[in-house]
Write a protein that holds these residues in place. Sequence first.
Motif, short mmCIF file in Angstrom:
data_model
loop_
_atom_site.label_atom_id
_atom_site.label_comp_id
_atom_site.label_asym_id
_atom_site.label_seq_id
_atom_site.Cartn_x
_atom_site.Cartn_y
_atom_site.Cartn_z
N GLN A 235 0.98 -1.07 -0.02
CA GLN A 235 0.12 -0.12 -0.21
C GLN A 235 0.96 1.38 -0.07
N THR A 263 -6.04 -1.09 -6.76
CA THR A 263 -7.28 -0.43 -5.93
C THR A 263 -6.75 0.93 -5.55
N ASP A 265 -8.13 3.97 -3.54
CA ASP A 265 -9.03 4.29 -2.63
C ASP A 265 -8.93 5.70 -2.08
N THR A 267 -11.03 7.03 0.11
CA THR A 267 -11.62 7.46 1.24
C THR A 267 -10.59 8.31 2.27
N THR A 311 -9.46 -0.92 -9.86
CA THR A 311 -10.67 -0.57 -9.08
C THR A 311 -10.49 0.72 -8.56
N ILE A 313 -12.15 3.36 -5.57
CA ILE A 313 -13.33 3.56 -4.46
C ILE A 313 -13.21 5.05 -4.27
#
Length: 605
Positions: A235, A263, A265, A267, A311, A313
């Motif tokens: 990550q 991915t 993300d 958030t 992907t 988010i």
Amino acid sequence: MSSIDPITFSIIRHRLFRVVEEAVITLKHVSGTAITNEGHDLMVSLYRADGSLLMGGVGFLHHLTSAAEACKAVIRRFEGSIEEGDMFLLNDPYTAALHTSDVYVICPIHHEGRLIAWSACFVHVFDIGAMNPGGFAPDAVDIFSEGFSSPGIKLMSRGVLRDDVWATLLNMVRGPEMVALDLRSLIACNNVARERMLGIVEKYGYETLDGTCSELIVQSEARLRQRLLELPDGQWQTRQYLTAKGEQYRVVLTMSKKADSLTFDFTGSSAQSPYAVNCTKWASLGGLFAPLFPLLCYDITWNEGVIRPVTMIAPEGTIVNANRPAPVSVATVGAIQSVNNAACSAIGKMLSASERYADQATAVWHANHFALFLFGQNQRNRLSIGILTETFAGAGGARSFADGVDIGGEIPNPISRMANVETTEASFPIRYLFRRRLPDSGGPGRYRGGTGGEIAVVPHDAPDGGVQYVLSGKGSSFPQSDGLGGGYPGAVNDYVWIHAPENQSRATFSDSLEGIPGTREPIDWGVFPLMGKDALYVRWNGGGGIGDPLARPAEEVELDVREGVVSETAARTIYGVALEGTRADDAATETLRATMRKQRLETAK
């Protein structure tokens, strides 16, 4: 590989590239605006019959995935009435576009009555009827103030331009003759793409073309997944800060790589803003792919296969996935660019963690576009609206083995550039005082980031005494061109309105900000006049650096100082190089650097 022989496959693949290239050339030749034919704020790509990306083209890469969604939106909206010779216009950001000014024209391509592909293109149109000329509306409170917006409308029917739609569009904009030229450039671009695609079908047959397209997508997905398998799992986090009207926002990204998938993300990003720096989810998707295409897929065809392993988010109601009707007209230089920068930074960190791919890591390039649109009567008493294209000149981020390129472009648009000074002065009643590299703007490091630049302009031969301009600057508080591996970020942008002294009897010919007479007022957001003998100064950020600045060889810093891209002060206080005149003093430099390293350890937490 499928049953198609490798030579035919390779020929058709290159023919598809040529389709896009010829369509881009056509678009540029027909368009009459510097933002398109000089700045290359454009995109042309090919899509499969279902709207999925087939062949990503050049220009702003944010649009490759957004235009795919635009094709799919048109398919859904016009199911059963998509006919040969049709073209559709779409520019609604909550449907697919990035902001209302970026108008997509989408063309279905039929062969013997069968829909076989789509071509799609966009330009930033001369005007879109927003509250401010040019389309950027920093004071907009919702999308309804940001100009005409369509989730999909049929512009041409069976090869015939729909006069009712055409007249309606031109009735809602300033400078309708220039907007008409922009739209005609998109139509001409699609006509060329369609003709060239049909030429491929006629020569090789539909089945061979379709098989090649399918295989291209399979091949791209396999090659990207293989590359991801060769990179370490993990990550990587990064964040970007921006401001609007004094309010601070952040874009937070955690990029996770596991096996053959990625991915992104977001958030933790700020809630959506009441100001126009927001973007929609489709814009964020394009923003993260814009650096991914060139950094991870430089030798892979950009198509649907590249999209499948990724992907995103993006929580609803945030600055990176705003809910309608939040304003988004500044998105392309606001949240989208912050998404772009965050993705570029995270990918750079991932590459640098790999022994095999470390030499492909880069710090963030030109990370802070300045959107400065001029409007008013030009020296020929005609309405002129357009952007100062210097922002497209960019600045290269440092690479893991070399410095970034000064005024070196940007990652999301491989063909971006700025117009000649003469082009801008011929379009607007202004005169440049100077345009040059900006010292100390490139992020310091073992490898230095490329410099940005600085300009100053004054009114000249203006019928109304000057011009107005719209500035969406995102503030000058936070550097956005992140460094890598201990490298420093590039310098921040800056915007200064210099009010001329009342007793100034003639126009200034100063060759520096310090030499321009008058009172300086920092500005960054809103609509302002450039009148009389006032001046406007703008500087833009450099690229991020890589590695410890104290590890940069003294002779390279010495050369930077002689060439005027690093100041003597920065050479001493950041790089730890002691200069004797224009030469580095090796013994004094060694002592100074040892002292600076000791101070670091003493103050470290």
